[in-house]
Design an enzyme around this catalytic site. Sequence first.
Site, PDB file in Angstrom:
ATOM      1  N   ASP A  63     -14.374 -11.292  -7.402  1.00 48.82           N
ATOM      2  CA  ASP A  63     -14.194 -10.299  -8.700  1.00 48.82           C
ATOM      3  C   ASP A  63     -14.702  -9.350  -8.943  1.00 48.82           C
ATOM      4  OD1 ASP A  63     -11.500  -9.787 -10.135  1.00 48.82           O
ATOM      5  OD2 ASP A  63     -12.826 -11.741 -12.349  1.00 48.82           O
TER       6      ASP A  63
ATOM      7  N   HIS B  26      -4.630  -8.087 -14.152  1.00 50.87           N
ATOM      8  CA  HIS B  26      -5.782  -8.820 -14.794  1.00 50.87           C
ATOM      9  C   HIS B  26      -5.439  -8.800 -16.240  1.00 50.87           C
ATOM     10  CE1 HIS B  26      -9.175  -7.829 -11.596  1.00 50.87           C
ATOM     11  NE2 HIS B  26      -7.943  -7.699 -11.181  1.00 50.87           N
ATOM     12  N   GLY B  27      -6.463  -9.797 -16.978  1.00 50.12           N
ATOM     13  CA  GLY B  27      -6.532  -9.332 -18.075  1.00 50.12           C
ATOM     14  C   GLY B  27      -4.951 -10.221 -18.871  1.00 50.12           C
TER      15      GLY B  27
ATOM     16  N   THR C 206     -10.119 -16.237 -19.530  1.00 47.05           N
ATOM     17  CA  THR C 206     -10.463 -16.222 -21.451  1.00 47.05           C
ATOM     18  C   THR C 206      -9.463 -17.816 -21.451  1.00 47.05           C
ATOM     19  OG1 THR C 206     -10.637 -13.920 -21.533  1.00 47.05           O
ATOM     20  CG2 THR C 206      -9.263 -15.742 -23.292  1.00 47.05           C
TER      21      THR C 206
ATOM     22  N   HIS D 281      -9.035  -7.776 -21.193  1.00 43.10           N
ATOM     23  CA  HIS D 281      -9.930  -8.127 -20.565  1.00 43.10           C
ATOM     24  C   HIS D 281     -10.592  -9.265 -22.030  1.00 43.10           C
ATOM     25  CE1 HIS D 281     -11.511  -6.435 -16.534  1.00 43.10           C
ATOM     26  NE2 HIS D 281     -10.623  -7.967 -16.227  1.00 43.10           N
TER      27      HIS D 281
ATOM     28  N   SER E  74      -4.234 -13.127 -19.698  1.00 45.20           N
ATOM     29  CA  SER E  74      -4.563 -14.814 -20.543  1.00 45.20           C
ATOM     30  C   SER E  74      -3.064 -14.698 -21.263  1.00 45.20           C
ATOM     31  CB  SER E  74      -5.897 -15.035 -21.477  1.00 45.20           C
ATOM     32  OG  SER E  74      -6.978 -15.789 -20.390  1.00 45.20           O
TER      33      SER E  74
ATOM     34  N   ASP F   5     -13.245  -3.011  -7.312  1.00 45.68           N
ATOM     35  CA  ASP F   5     -13.334  -1.793  -8.623  1.00 45.68           C
ATOM     36  C   ASP F   5     -13.891  -0.949  -8.735  1.00 45.68           C
ATOM     37  OD1 ASP F   5     -12.491  -1.430 -10.588  1.00 45.68           O
ATOM     38  OD2 ASP F   5     -13.083  -2.920 -12.004  1.00 45.68           O
TER      39      ASP F   5
ATOM     40  N   ASN G 292      -4.763 -12.736 -12.835  1.00 41.31           N
ATOM     41  CA  ASN G 292      -6.245 -13.232 -12.968  1.00 41.31           C
ATOM     42  C   ASN G 292      -6.267 -13.471 -14.769  1.00 41.31           C
ATOM     43  OD1 ASN G 292      -6.707 -11.617 -10.818  1.00 41.31           O
ATOM     44  ND2 ASN G 292      -8.250 -10.787 -12.082  1.00 41.31           N
TER      45      ASN G 292
HETATM   46  P1  13P Z   1      -8.508 -12.555 -19.244  1.00 49.80           P
HETATM   47  O1  13P Z   1      -9.648 -11.769 -19.996  1.00 49.80           O
HETATM   48  O2  13P Z   1      -7.161 -12.135 -20.069  1.00 49.80           O
HETATM   49  O3  13P Z   1      -8.194 -14.394 -18.783  1.00 49.80           O
HETATM   50  O4  13P Z   1      -8.889 -11.927 -17.573  1.00 49.80           O
HETATM   51  C1  13P Z   1      -9.110 -12.140 -16.551  1.00 49.80           C
HETATM   52  C2  13P Z   1      -9.387 -11.257 -15.383  1.00 49.80           C
HETATM   53  O5  13P Z   1      -8.968  -9.986 -15.895  1.00 49.80           O
HETATM   54  C3  13P Z   1     -10.324 -11.355 -14.831  1.00 49.80           C
HETATM   55  O6  13P Z   1     -10.709 -10.545 -13.576  1.00 49.80           O
HETATM   56  O1  G3H Z   2     -13.479  -9.608 -15.390  1.00 47.85           O
HETATM   57  C1  G3H Z   2     -13.806 -10.196 -16.693  1.00 47.85           C
HETATM   58  C2  G3H Z   2     -14.159 -11.993 -16.350  1.00 47.85           C
HETATM   59  O2  G3H Z   2     -13.212 -12.933 -17.201  1.00 47.85           O
HETATM   60  C3  G3H Z   2     -15.072 -12.343 -15.589  1.00 47.85           C
HETATM   61  O3  G3H Z   2     -16.197 -11.791 -16.566  1.00 47.85           O
HETATM   62  O4  G3H Z   2     -17.498 -10.894 -16.100  1.00 47.85           O
HETATM   63  O5  G3H Z   2     -18.119 -12.114 -18.349  1.00 47.85           O
HETATM   64  O6  G3H Z   2     -17.888 -13.399 -15.650  1.00 47.85           O
HETATM   65  P1  G3H Z   2     -17.146 -12.301 -16.939  1.00 47.85           P
HETATM   66 ZN    ZN Z   3     -10.054  -8.473 -13.964  1.00 49.73          ZN
END
Ligand code: 13P
Ligand code: G3H
Ligand code: ZN
Length: 342
Positions: free
Chosen positions: A83, A220-221, A266, A186, A223, A105, A263
């Site tokens: 990721d 992404h993001g 959270t 995120h 949650s 990325d 993804n």
């Molecule tokens: P959330 O913070 O919304 O769970 O997104 C996770 C994410 O995009 C990880 O790459």
């Molecule tokens: O991209 C964000 C994910 O939630 C991963 O988060 O970098 O704190 O492990 P992290």
């Molecule tokens: Zn992400």
Amino acid sequence: MALVTMRQLLDEAAKGNYGVGAFNVNNLEQVQAIMEAARETESPVIIQASRGARKYANDRFLYHLMEAAAEVYPEISVALHQDHGNSPETCKSAIDLGFTSVMMDGSLMDDGKTPADFEYNVRVTREVVEMAHEVGVTVEGELGTLGGIEDGVGSGEVHLTDPDQAVEFVERTGVDALAVAIGTSHGAYKFTSEPDRDVLAMNIIEEINERLPTTHLVMHGSSSVPKELVDTINRYGGEIRPTFGVPVREIQEGIKHGVRKVNVDTDLRLAATGAIRKAFAEDPSEFDPRYYLKPARAAMQEVVRARMEAFGQAGHARDYDPISLHDMAARYREQGHQLTTV
Ligand code: 13P
Ligand code: G3H
Ligand code: ZN
């Protein structure tokens, strides 16, 4: 578990018109929660590790956790994904470790914070595509930037993805999957009220999907930051401010328009934290970590189960036989970077 490439897993999802949750892992309990939910719902799944996760757990521990999952869950198709790779070097080290998919990325510079320009993004992403496809590994790129800096990923600035640029980006890089910025961020603090169509630019997804029908889109993001999870944390002494995430029905709308990878990190963090706070409050005399980690694991499993059902991946774990990395590499060599189908 059968290790599959993300490309195959997402191609199958496209054929079946469903989305696949990509859940972040850092430790044993998260791996177990996700795999148990996959077994319960018979779902294929993407397990992903950020750079922070690899540092926290140590690559060798992560690798052997995944090996254990393979032994214990032979019936589940899993893609292992890096990721938010910040550089070709990070992606290379993930491939060497045995990941079947990497995200380059290049929307941000290699500090993971400063927004990068388009040409930089094309250059580093193309470099990773060439390196990864050579050995059959899938590549996700990102165009546009998400908001949110709470978890250390992201610039905090939001630049929604431009569909014209998306077409050029995919043509010039050959990525298998494209993360698009549509207004999410995120972390837990995404929106201050329930997001509607003006806040969440679902029209961008629709337009990109029309113009790039064979590119798998990634949200992404994603949650949903369910109120009940936030309430549990706060009821037992936590301090999460009022907040809103991405409603599941909006993700389902995205899935109708080419979103194949969703993804989620959270929501698992919230579930685990609430369960641990509750366990601490209910019996302050307990000090065996299993006493609070068991309910944390169960709470994460419940979130993952619900998402797998909502995204439509449930029931598809055994739909197909894995194509080896070696055979995937041959396909890229024969068909070029942009496979139309697997
Ligand atoms: P959330 O913070 O919304 O769970 O997104 C996770 C994410 O995009 C990880 O790459
Ligand atoms: O991209 C964000 C994910 O939630 C991963 O988060 O970098 O704190 O492990 P992290
Ligand atoms: Zn992400």
